[in-house]
Design a protein around this motif. Sequence first.
Motif, PDB file in Angstrom:
ATOM      1  N   GLY A   1       7.997  -9.828  -5.967  1.00 51.32           N
ATOM      2  CA  GLY A   1       9.372  -9.342  -6.037  1.00 51.32           C
ATOM      3  C   GLY A   1       9.952  -9.221  -7.438  1.00 51.32           C
ATOM      4  O   GLY A   1      11.165  -9.176  -7.596  1.00 51.32           O
ATOM      5  N   ASN A   2       9.080  -9.121  -8.454  1.00 51.12           N
ATOM      6  CA  ASN A   2       9.598  -9.067  -9.828  1.00 51.12           C
ATOM      7  C   ASN A   2       9.922  -7.647 -10.314  1.00 51.12           C
ATOM      8  O   ASN A   2      10.335  -7.457 -11.455  1.00 51.12           O
ATOM      9  CB  ASN A   2       8.626  -9.748 -10.801  1.00 51.12           C
ATOM     10  CG  ASN A   2       7.311  -9.008 -10.964  1.00 51.12           C
ATOM     11  OD1 ASN A   2       7.062  -8.003 -10.296  1.00 51.12           O
ATOM     12  ND2 ASN A   2       6.455  -9.518 -11.841  1.00 51.12           N
ATOM     13  N   GLY A   3       9.722  -6.644  -9.475  1.00 50.53           N
ATOM     14  CA  GLY A   3      10.054  -5.276  -9.866  1.00 50.53           C
ATOM     15  C   GLY A   3       9.065  -4.641 -10.822  1.00 50.53           C
ATOM     16  O   GLY A   3       9.337  -3.586 -11.376  1.00 50.53           O
ATOM     17  N   ARG A   4       7.910  -5.280 -11.027  1.00 47.28           N
ATOM     18  CA  ARG A   4       6.849  -4.731 -11.893  1.00 47.28           C
ATOM     19  C   ARG A   4       5.555  -4.635 -11.096  1.00 47.28           C
ATOM     20  O   ARG A   4       5.248  -5.519 -10.294  1.00 47.28           O
ATOM     21  CB  ARG A   4       6.631  -5.619 -13.117  1.00 47.28           C
ATOM     22  CG  ARG A   4       7.798  -5.614 -14.085  1.00 47.28           C
ATOM     23  CD  ARG A   4       7.443  -6.305 -15.398  1.00 47.28           C
ATOM     24  NE  ARG A   4       6.824  -7.614 -15.217  1.00 47.28           N
ATOM     25  CZ  ARG A   4       7.484  -8.772 -15.144  1.00 47.28           C
ATOM     26  NH1 ARG A   4       8.799  -8.779 -15.205  1.00 47.28           N
ATOM     27  NH2 ARG A   4       6.840  -9.905 -15.003  1.00 47.28           N
ATOM     28  N   MET A   5       4.787  -3.580 -11.352  1.00 40.77           N
ATOM     29  CA  MET A   5       3.507  -3.409 -10.667  1.00 40.77           C
ATOM     30  C   MET A   5       2.473  -4.277 -11.389  1.00 40.77           C
ATOM     31  O   MET A   5       1.959  -3.912 -12.438  1.00 40.77           O
ATOM     32  CB  MET A   5       3.088  -1.930 -10.683  1.00 40.77           C
ATOM     33  CG  MET A   5       1.990  -1.625  -9.707  1.00 40.77           C
ATOM     34  SD  MET A   5       1.442   0.116  -9.637  1.00 40.77           S
ATOM     35  CE  MET A   5       2.859   1.068 -10.045  1.00 40.77           C
ATOM     36  N   ASP A   6       2.210  -5.447 -10.826  1.00 37.27           N
ATOM     37  CA  ASP A   6       1.272  -6.391 -11.427  1.00 37.27           C
ATOM     38  C   ASP A   6      -0.139  -6.152 -10.909  1.00 37.27           C
ATOM     39  O   ASP A   6      -0.336  -5.572  -9.832  1.00 37.27           O
ATOM     40  CB  ASP A   6       1.692  -7.836 -11.085  1.00 37.27           C
ATOM     41  CG  ASP A   6       3.077  -8.182 -11.616  1.00 37.27           C
ATOM     42  OD1 ASP A   6       3.367  -7.824 -12.773  1.00 37.27           O
ATOM     43  OD2 ASP A   6       3.854  -8.809 -10.872  1.00 37.27           O
ATOM     44  N   ALA A   7      -1.121  -6.627 -11.680  1.00 35.84           N
ATOM     45  CA  ALA A   7      -2.523  -6.526 -11.264  1.00 35.84           C
ATOM     46  C   ALA A   7      -2.681  -7.194  -9.901  1.00 35.84           C
ATOM     47  O   ALA A   7      -2.103  -8.253  -9.639  1.00 35.84           O
ATOM     48  CB  ALA A   7      -3.428  -7.201 -12.295  1.00 35.84           C
ATOM     49  N   GLY A   8      -3.436  -6.544  -9.027  1.00 34.29           N
ATOM     50  CA  GLY A   8      -3.705  -7.101  -7.707  1.00 34.29           C
ATOM     51  C   GLY A   8      -2.669  -6.750  -6.653  1.00 34.29           C
ATOM     52  O   GLY A   8      -2.841  -7.118  -5.492  1.00 34.29           O
ATOM     53  N   GLU A   9      -1.585  -6.072  -7.034  1.00 35.01           N
ATOM     54  CA  GLU A   9      -0.599  -5.659  -6.036  1.00 35.01           C
ATOM     55  C   GLU A   9      -0.994  -4.275  -5.529  1.00 35.01           C
ATOM     56  O   GLU A   9      -1.011  -3.311  -6.291  1.00 35.01           O
ATOM     57  CB  GLU A   9       0.816  -5.655  -6.633  1.00 35.01           C
ATOM     58  CG  GLU A   9       1.303  -7.064  -6.941  1.00 35.01           C
ATOM     59  CD  GLU A   9       2.715  -7.120  -7.477  1.00 35.01           C
ATOM     60  OE1 GLU A   9       3.402  -8.112  -7.178  1.00 35.01           O
ATOM     61  OE2 GLU A   9       3.135  -6.187  -8.191  1.00 35.01           O
ATOM     62  N   PRO A  10      -1.325  -4.185  -4.240  1.00 30.56           N
ATOM     63  CA  PRO A  10      -1.872  -2.940  -3.699  1.00 30.56           C
ATOM     64  C   PRO A  10      -0.792  -1.886  -3.419  1.00 30.56           C
ATOM     65  O   PRO A  10       0.401  -2.193  -3.367  1.00 30.56           O
ATOM     66  CB  PRO A  10      -2.510  -3.393  -2.379  1.00 30.56           C
ATOM     67  CG  PRO A  10      -1.643  -4.542  -1.951  1.00 30.56           C
ATOM     68  CD  PRO A  10      -1.241  -5.244  -3.233  1.00 30.56           C
ATOM     69  N   GLY A  11      -1.255  -0.666  -3.207  1.00 30.74           N
ATOM     70  CA  GLY A  11      -0.368   0.405  -2.783  1.00 30.74           C
ATOM     71  C   GLY A  11       0.010   0.236  -1.317  1.00 30.74           C
ATOM     72  O   GLY A  11      -0.644  -0.498  -0.574  1.00 30.74           O
ATOM     73  N   LEU A  12       1.083   0.882  -0.920  1.00 26.83           N
ATOM     74  CA  LEU A  12       1.526   0.876   0.477  1.00 26.83           C
ATOM     75  C   LEU A  12       1.429   2.295   1.028  1.00 26.83           C
ATOM     76  O   LEU A  12       2.037   3.217   0.480  1.00 26.83           O
ATOM     77  CB  LEU A  12       2.984   0.412   0.587  1.00 26.83           C
ATOM     78  CG  LEU A  12       3.261  -1.075   0.499  1.00 26.83           C
ATOM     79  CD1 LEU A  12       4.761  -1.334   0.486  1.00 26.83           C
ATOM     80  CD2 LEU A  12       2.612  -1.805   1.653  1.00 26.83           C
ATOM     81  N   ALA A  13       0.680   2.458   2.096  1.00 24.73           N
ATOM     82  CA  ALA A  13       0.499   3.780   2.709  1.00 24.73           C
ATOM     83  C   ALA A  13       1.548   4.018   3.786  1.00 24.73           C
ATOM     84  O   ALA A  13       2.085   3.077   4.374  1.00 24.73           O
ATOM     85  CB  ALA A  13      -0.895   3.876   3.321  1.00 24.73           C
ATOM     86  N   GLY A  14       1.834   5.305   4.025  1.00 27.50           N
ATOM     87  CA  GLY A  14       2.681   5.700   5.138  1.00 27.50           C
ATOM     88  C   GLY A  14       4.175   5.639   4.880  1.00 27.50           C
ATOM     89  O   GLY A  14       4.965   5.836   5.801  1.00 27.50           O
ATOM     90  N   VAL A  15       4.600   5.397   3.643  1.00 26.92           N
ATOM     91  CA  VAL A  15       6.023   5.318   3.317  1.00 26.92           C
ATOM     92  C   VAL A  15       6.519   6.714   2.938  1.00 26.92           C
ATOM     93  O   VAL A  15       5.860   7.433   2.191  1.00 26.92           O
ATOM     94  CB  VAL A  15       6.278   4.323   2.162  1.00 26.92           C
ATOM     95  CG1 VAL A  15       7.755   4.279   1.805  1.00 26.92           C
ATOM     96  CG2 VAL A  15       5.763   2.939   2.540  1.00 26.92           C
ATOM     97  N   ARG A  16       7.681   7.086   3.446  1.00 24.20           N
ATOM     98  CA  ARG A  16       8.230   8.411   3.145  1.00 24.20           C
ATOM     99  C   ARG A  16       8.980   8.403   1.812  1.00 24.20           C
ATOM    100  O   ARG A  16       9.850   7.568   1.586  1.00 24.20           O
ATOM    101  CB  ARG A  16       9.154   8.891   4.261  1.00 24.20           C
ATOM    102  CG  ARG A  16       8.372   9.312   5.493  1.00 24.20           C
ATOM    103  CD  ARG A  16       9.244   9.922   6.533  1.00 24.20           C
ATOM    104  NE  ARG A  16       9.978   8.833   7.195  1.00 24.20           N
ATOM    105  CZ  ARG A  16      10.866   9.013   8.142  1.00 24.20           C
ATOM    106  NH1 ARG A  16      11.181  10.221   8.541  1.00 24.20           N
ATOM    107  NH2 ARG A  16      11.464   7.986   8.697  1.00 24.20           N
ATOM    108  N   ILE A  17       8.616   9.368   0.960  1.00 24.70           N
ATOM    109  CA  ILE A  17       9.269   9.611  -0.325  1.00 24.70           C
ATOM    110  C   ILE A  17       9.887  11.000  -0.219  1.00 24.70           C
ATOM    111  O   ILE A  17       9.238  11.942   0.241  1.00 24.70           O
ATOM    112  CB  ILE A  17       8.251   9.573  -1.490  1.00 24.70           C
ATOM    113  CG1 ILE A  17       7.410   8.278  -1.465  1.00 24.70           C
ATOM    114  CG2 ILE A  17       8.952   9.785  -2.824  1.00 24.70           C
ATOM    115  CD1 ILE A  17       8.153   7.011  -1.769  1.00 24.70           C
ATOM    116  N   TYR A  18      11.140  11.147  -0.661  1.00 28.35           N
ATOM    117  CA  TYR A  18      11.812  12.435  -0.487  1.00 28.35           C
ATOM    118  C   TYR A  18      12.656  12.792  -1.701  1.00 28.35           C
ATOM    119  O   TYR A  18      12.998  11.928  -2.512  1.00 28.35           O
ATOM    120  CB  TYR A  18      12.674  12.433   0.781  1.00 28.35           C
ATOM    121  CG  TYR A  18      13.896  11.550   0.731  1.00 28.35           C
ATOM    122  CD1 TYR A  18      15.152  12.097   0.438  1.00 28.35           C
ATOM    123  CD2 TYR A  18      13.821  10.184   0.990  1.00 28.35           C
ATOM    124  CE1 TYR A  18      16.282  11.290   0.399  1.00 28.35           C
ATOM    125  CE2 TYR A  18      14.934   9.381   0.961  1.00 28.35           C
ATOM    126  CZ  TYR A  18      16.166   9.939   0.665  1.00 28.35           C
ATOM    127  OH  TYR A  18      17.279   9.134   0.622  1.00 28.35           O
TER     128      TYR A  18
END
Length: 185
Positions: free
Chosen positions: A63-80
């Motif tokens: 929850g630190n707002g930074r993409m840290d090593a080992g944090e995976p992507g999330l599939a299926g989320v809508r971006i618009y």
Amino acid sequence: LEDLPDSDGVATLTVVGLVHLGDPGQHVVTVGENEVVPGINFGNRSTLEPGAIQGKKWLDKNGNGRMDAGEPGLAGVRIYLDANLNNQYDHGEPVTRTRRDNPLTDLDEEGLYSLEDVEPGFYIVREIVPRGYQQTFPEEFFCDAQFCVGRGHMVDIEAGKTIDGLHFGNQPVENTATVQGVKWV
């Protein structure tokens, strides 16, 4: 003036006198009766060549707002693209879903997204936050404009350009709340 198509489908402009076609890309030609002036050509290019937007949606485990090593992507989320700047997805606004990983490639595609064929202009790129998550990135907007509500990326798409790196982070939240009551008729 007459606009007469030739047999090859090319239009011929027949004039007598001074022809002035305004700026920019102008030709000023004086034409006498029955005179042909060759080589007066015009070219056009589209200023509305579409652009593209791409980025990654990731699971912000800490929850630190930074993409840290080992944090995976999330599939299926809508971006618009919030085209009308009202902080919600409306039918007809460009939308995509983040990808799942393709195990047949060396690249980890999980959470990647792209919006192609985006008309040039100003947009806010937003996500529809999945149930059970809270958004940790990008930061909330801090400006006085009416559309500065919530979170997202403000972008000005130029013709033919791709904007990369518009990422979104989410952290799972524990649902500890309950709702109880009585239903009566």
